[in-house]
Design an enzyme around this catalytic site. Sequence first.
Site, PDB file in Angstrom:
ATOM      1  N   LEU A  64       6.210   0.390  15.854  1.00 52.29           N
ATOM      2  CA  LEU A  64       5.341   0.786  14.746  1.00 52.29           C
ATOM      3  C   LEU A  64       6.165   0.971  13.465  1.00 52.29           C
ATOM      4  O   LEU A  64       5.795   0.507  12.385  1.00 52.29           O
ATOM      5  CB  LEU A  64       4.630   2.094  15.113  1.00 52.29           C
ATOM      6  CG  LEU A  64       3.490   2.560  14.227  1.00 52.29           C
ATOM      7  CD1 LEU A  64       2.390   1.512  14.163  1.00 52.29           C
ATOM      8  CD2 LEU A  64       2.912   3.873  14.741  1.00 52.29           C
TER       9      LEU A  64
ATOM     10  N   GLU B 130      -3.842  27.393 -13.215  1.00 49.77           N
ATOM     11  CA  GLU B 130      -3.917  27.989 -14.552  1.00 49.77           C
ATOM     12  C   GLU B 130      -4.894  29.165 -14.570  1.00 49.77           C
ATOM     13  O   GLU B 130      -4.631  30.216 -15.145  1.00 49.77           O
ATOM     14  CB  GLU B 130      -4.377  26.941 -15.576  1.00 49.77           C
ATOM     15  CG  GLU B 130      -3.431  25.767 -15.738  1.00 49.77           C
ATOM     16  CD  GLU B 130      -3.740  24.616 -14.776  1.00 49.77           C
ATOM     17  OE1 GLU B 130      -3.509  23.460 -15.170  1.00 49.77           O
ATOM     18  OE2 GLU B 130      -4.202  24.857 -13.649  1.00 49.77           O
TER      19      GLU B 130
END
Length: 369
Positions: free
Chosen positions: A300, A55
């Site tokens: 994994l 902003e």
Amino acid sequence: MGMNQDEKWMAQALSLAERGAGKTDPNPLVGAVIVRDGQLLGQGWHRAWGGLHAEREALADCREDPRGATAYVTLEPCCHWGKTPPCTEALIEAGISRVVVGVRDPNPLVAGKGISQLRTAGIQVDEGVLKKECEALNRPFFHFIRTGRPYLVLKYAMTLDGKIATRTGASRWITGPEARQRVHQDRNRYTAILVGVGTVLADDPQLTCRLPGGRDPVRVICDSRLRTPLTAQVVTTARQVPTWVATCCKDPERQAPYLAAGCRVLELPEREGRVDLEALLETLGKENLSSVLLEGGAELAGAALAGGLVQHLQAYIAPKLFGGRQAPGPIGGVGVELPAQAPVLQDYSLTRYGQDILLEGELECSRES
């Protein structure tokens, strides 16, 4: 003004936000556009952590006084002091008359407070323009804020018959250069990359981002018994690119050579004979790593899926067939017993990269706890 105008400008704010990928962690990606009478006055994005928020960038970029203009912001403006003063104040001081917000900030410090502060100051606030896209842009951030754990992306490349290597273990390359380029974009975007020691032993990968100006993720090696060779590229380059070894091995003498090479050793509890992945993710979250790309090792991957720890899946599929009873597939572990127990991909997308296809989406098995 029709909604299409709002969507048009929000789409521009989104594409600006995207430019901060890989630089804002652990902050979200945010874009902002300031418009009056259908004319663009200024635009900005959160370029880097600790820098101006979107902003303020957009206000600073304005070519004329933005009084009475509309600000389009992908994420609710902050209303608390962090590294920078609140953005709500900047918008109010600049005399902005309307703010269009893509999505609310899930951070309990903000969550709706930014919007109500703007409304109290007499600014018209409209929410939810391109909400889905604005949410998707910051999924990792939202997950991290809600759970304190990194957003986990499971990625693999396989053949049409579901193989990640041939029967001899050869795996380079399954996909073509276009798909591999996209992987490097993701390595730039996510904060950490996670592989099992098996992948290090098999491929000796670098696990770096090869994009010009890209950022290398923190490399995390899951290595319960400390079997990573000291000659592995991840160890020999540990002083240039952060390398963390997650292990259950408590022996200081065994850890010493890794520490001497510049690695960081994370001692973690054991679960079923290997590093407890949930504990590992908790630890990474405390270290402010907000997202993890799990790139290697069927075992994994299997453990992460079984634990309900995966939020997002990326499957690269190459139009070739390896065959072979012994050729490995992407997900190890025990697997589900019945089809009804399978984790399922939610609203996924298909993208073509050269000859290959990327199928990716959110996984509904992931536990939000």
